[in-house]
Structure formats: structure tokens, C-alpha cells
Design a protein around this motif. Structure first.
Motif, PDB file in Angstrom:
ATOM      1  N   UNK A   1       2.776  -7.993 -14.244  1.00 26.91           N
ATOM      2  CA  UNK A   1       1.676  -7.052 -14.434  1.00 26.91           C
ATOM      3  C   UNK A   1       1.770  -5.959 -13.391  1.00 26.91           C
ATOM      4  N   UNK A   2       1.694  -4.716 -13.834  1.00 29.18           N
ATOM      5  CA  UNK A   2       1.679  -3.577 -12.931  1.00 29.18           C
ATOM      6  C   UNK A   2       0.243  -3.228 -12.604  1.00 29.18           C
ATOM      7  N   UNK A   3      -0.080  -3.169 -11.328  1.00 27.17           N
ATOM      8  CA  UNK A   3      -1.456  -2.916 -10.908  1.00 27.17           C
ATOM      9  C   UNK A   3      -1.458  -2.138  -9.597  1.00 27.17           C
ATOM     10  N   UNK A   4      -2.458  -1.312  -9.412  1.00 29.71           N
ATOM     11  CA  UNK A   4      -2.628  -0.605  -8.145  1.00 29.71           C
ATOM     12  C   UNK A   4      -2.955  -1.661  -7.089  1.00 29.71           C
ATOM     13  N   UNK A   5      -2.230  -1.684  -5.965  1.00 31.52           N
ATOM     14  CA  UNK A   5      -2.490  -2.715  -4.959  1.00 31.52           C
ATOM     15  C   UNK A   5      -3.919  -2.681  -4.418  1.00 31.52           C
ATOM     16  N   UNK A   6      -4.540  -1.517  -4.423  1.00 25.07           N
ATOM     17  CA  UNK A   6      -5.931  -1.430  -3.948  1.00 25.07           C
ATOM     18  C   UNK A   6      -6.874  -2.138  -4.917  1.00 25.07           C
ATOM     19  N   UNK A   7      -6.594  -2.027  -6.213  1.00 29.85           N
ATOM     20  CA  UNK A   7      -7.378  -2.752  -7.211  1.00 29.85           C
ATOM     21  C   UNK A   7      -7.154  -4.254  -7.071  1.00 29.85           C
TER      22      UNK A   7
ATOM     23  N   UNK B   1       0.807  -1.220   0.000  1.00 32.72           N
ATOM     24  CA  UNK B   1       0.000   0.000   0.000  1.00 32.72           C
ATOM     25  C   UNK B   1       0.842   1.273   0.000  1.00 32.72           C
ATOM     26  N   UNK B   2       2.164   1.134   0.130  1.00 33.07           N
ATOM     27  CA  UNK B   2       3.071   2.278   0.049  1.00 33.07           C
ATOM     28  C   UNK B   2       3.256   2.734  -1.397  1.00 33.07           C
ATOM     29  N   UNK B   3       2.806   1.912  -2.353  1.00 36.42           N
ATOM     30  CA  UNK B   3       3.037   2.185  -3.769  1.00 36.42           C
ATOM     31  C   UNK B   3       1.723   2.389  -4.510  1.00 36.42           C
ATOM     32  N   UNK B   4       1.770   3.192  -5.548  1.00 33.56           N
ATOM     33  CA  UNK B   4       0.607   3.359  -6.414  1.00 33.56           C
ATOM     34  C   UNK B   4       0.467   2.201  -7.383  1.00 33.56           C
ATOM     35  N   UNK B   5       1.604   1.552  -7.678  1.00 33.93           N
ATOM     36  CA  UNK B   5       1.626   0.390  -8.563  1.00 33.93           C
ATOM     37  C   UNK B   5       2.614  -0.623  -8.008  1.00 33.93           C
ATOM     38  N   UNK B   6       2.207  -1.880  -8.012  1.00 34.32           N
ATOM     39  CA  UNK B   6       3.124  -2.974  -7.702  1.00 34.32           C
ATOM     40  C   UNK B   6       3.124  -3.928  -8.881  1.00 34.32           C
ATOM     41  N   UNK B   7       4.161  -4.745  -8.976  1.00 35.80           N
ATOM     42  CA  UNK B   7       4.228  -5.760 -10.010  1.00 35.80           C
ATOM     43  C   UNK B   7       3.987  -7.125  -9.389  1.00 35.80           C
ATOM     44  N   UNK B   8       3.155  -7.918 -10.043  1.00 31.02           N
ATOM     45  CA  UNK B   8       2.942  -9.318  -9.670  1.00 31.02           C
ATOM     46  C   UNK B   8       3.125 -10.143 -10.929  1.00 31.02           C
ATOM     47  N   UNK B   9       3.306 -11.423 -10.773  1.00 29.30           N
ATOM     48  CA  UNK B   9       3.470 -12.283 -11.936  1.00 29.30           C
ATOM     49  C   UNK B   9       2.224 -12.223 -12.803  1.00 29.30           C
ATOM     50  N   UNK B  10       2.466 -12.251 -14.108  1.00 30.35           N
ATOM     51  CA  UNK B  10       1.370 -12.248 -15.064  1.00 30.35           C
ATOM     52  C   UNK B  10       0.902 -13.639 -15.437  1.00 30.35           C
ATOM     53  N   UNK B  11       1.483 -14.646 -14.812  1.00 30.70           N
ATOM     54  CA  UNK B  11       1.040 -16.009 -15.067  1.00 30.70           C
ATOM     55  C   UNK B  11       2.006 -16.841 -15.888  1.00 30.70           C
ATOM     56  N   UNK B  12       3.158 -16.271 -16.180  1.00 35.51           N
ATOM     57  CA  UNK B  12       4.214 -17.052 -16.817  1.00 35.51           C
ATOM     58  C   UNK B  12       5.539 -16.370 -16.525  1.00 35.51           C
ATOM     59  N   UNK B  13       6.606 -17.143 -16.598  1.00 33.44           N
ATOM     60  CA  UNK B  13       7.930 -16.576 -16.371  1.00 33.44           C
ATOM     61  C   UNK B  13       8.218 -15.549 -17.456  1.00 33.44           C
TER      62      UNK B  13
END
Length: 170
Positions: free
Chosen positions: A145-151, A129-141
Motif C-alpha cells: 500500500x502506498x501512503x503518505x508517511x504523515x498519514x 518523512x523524506x518521501x511523499x509516499x512510502x510503501x508498506x505491506x497491505x497485509x498479504x504477500x
């Protein structure tokens, strides 16, 4: 490498489809994955030029009653004790990688908290929540995916808790 919301570069993964169906804005970040001892998330942070605290890895744990997902920064570890506490369990242990792959539908190193075959309760480390965007895996190596953690919290119906640590954990 680029930031795209649509499927122009990467084939749509279940993670991408879940975000698209929810109408959530996101960016796609691709990189050439190489087998190293560095760790998948650290490789993504380095190759994509993101702060390691902003790139998150997805881990599956087993409480004995259920499997749960923990999402923590790649520069740290997940506290199994804190994850168990966050979901009201007495203890947790890491799920067998084969179980994690079967239930998520993804390969290790590409497991996303989004679009999993079997839906699990998910806990996102509160540092996101310290960031406006975080990266998580998009489902493959090689795909993040960059996404707002609140979303992300809303789409997953996830909770936040202090589950990341640098102490002996995962």
C-alpha cells in the motif's frame, strides 16, 4: 499491477479497511510473489519499480514489558537498541515469528503495521518523512500500500525515530 484505492483487485485486508475507515488516501500495488532468498520487501521494491529506501518492512520486537512495531526501509535493518530507546525501554529483541503472526493476524512477509489484531506501539524510521509516499505491506504477500508517511503516523498514533541501520541488527 495497478494503483487502486478500492477493493477492485485485492480482497480487502484489515490494513486496507483501517485506511478506508480513517479516510486516508492510498494506492494498492500488487505483484506476483515468488519464494526467493531476496527478502519480501526487496522483492516488492524490485517488482513494483520503487526505490528500496521508499519501501518499508514491518518488524515486531519484544522489550520484556511489551511488544512494539518497528517500520524500516527494506534496504536496511532495524536497530533494536534504537527501537528500545525510542519507546523508553532498556533493551529489545526480535519477537518470535509465531507471536508476531498471532498478534498481528498476518503471515510473515505480509505483516502490515496497519490493521493488526493486537494494537502495539509503533515507531516509523524517520527516513520515511523524506518521501511523499512510502510503501508498506497491505497485509498479504504480494500486496503493498502506498501512503503518505504523515498519514500513516496519524492513523497508527505512531512516533518517528532513527531506528534503521545497516549495522548488525534486524
Amino acid at each position: 499491477m495497478g494503483k487502486r484505492r478500492h477493493r477492485e483487485q485485492a480482497a480487502a485486508t484489515p490494513a486496507i479497511r483501517q485506511l478506508e475507515e480513517a479516510g486516508v488516501a492510498f494506492t494498492m500495488h500488487e505483484y506476483d510473489h515468488e519464494e526467493t532468498d531476496e527478502g519480501y520487501g526487496l522483492e516488492a521494491a524490485r517488482k513494483l519499480g520503487f526505490d528500496e529506501r521508499q519501501v518499508f518492512k514491518t518488524l515486531m520486537a519484544d522489550t520484556g514489558d511489551e511488544r512494539v512495531i518497528g517500520v524500516v526501509p527494506v534496504n536496511g535493518h532495524m536497530s533494536l537498541k534504537e527501537l528500545a530507546h525510542a519507546v523508553g525501554a532498556k533493551k529489545a529483541q526480535m519477537a518470535d515469528p509465531k507471536v508476531a503472526m498471532r498478534e498481528s493476524g498476518y503471515v510473515v512477509g505480509g505483516i502490515s503495521p496497519l490493521g493488526q489484531k493486537t494494537r502495539h506501539r509503533t515507531v516509523l524510521d524517520e527516513s520515511a518523512l523524506e518521501f511523499g509516499t512510502i510503501l508498506v505491506s497491505g497485509g498479504k504477500r504480494g500486496l503493498s500500500l502506498g501512503v503518505d508517511p504523515r498519514d500513516l503516523l496519524e492513523v497508527l498514533g505512531a512516533a518517528t525515530a532513527p531506528i534503521a541501520t545497516r549495522k548488525k541488527s534486524y
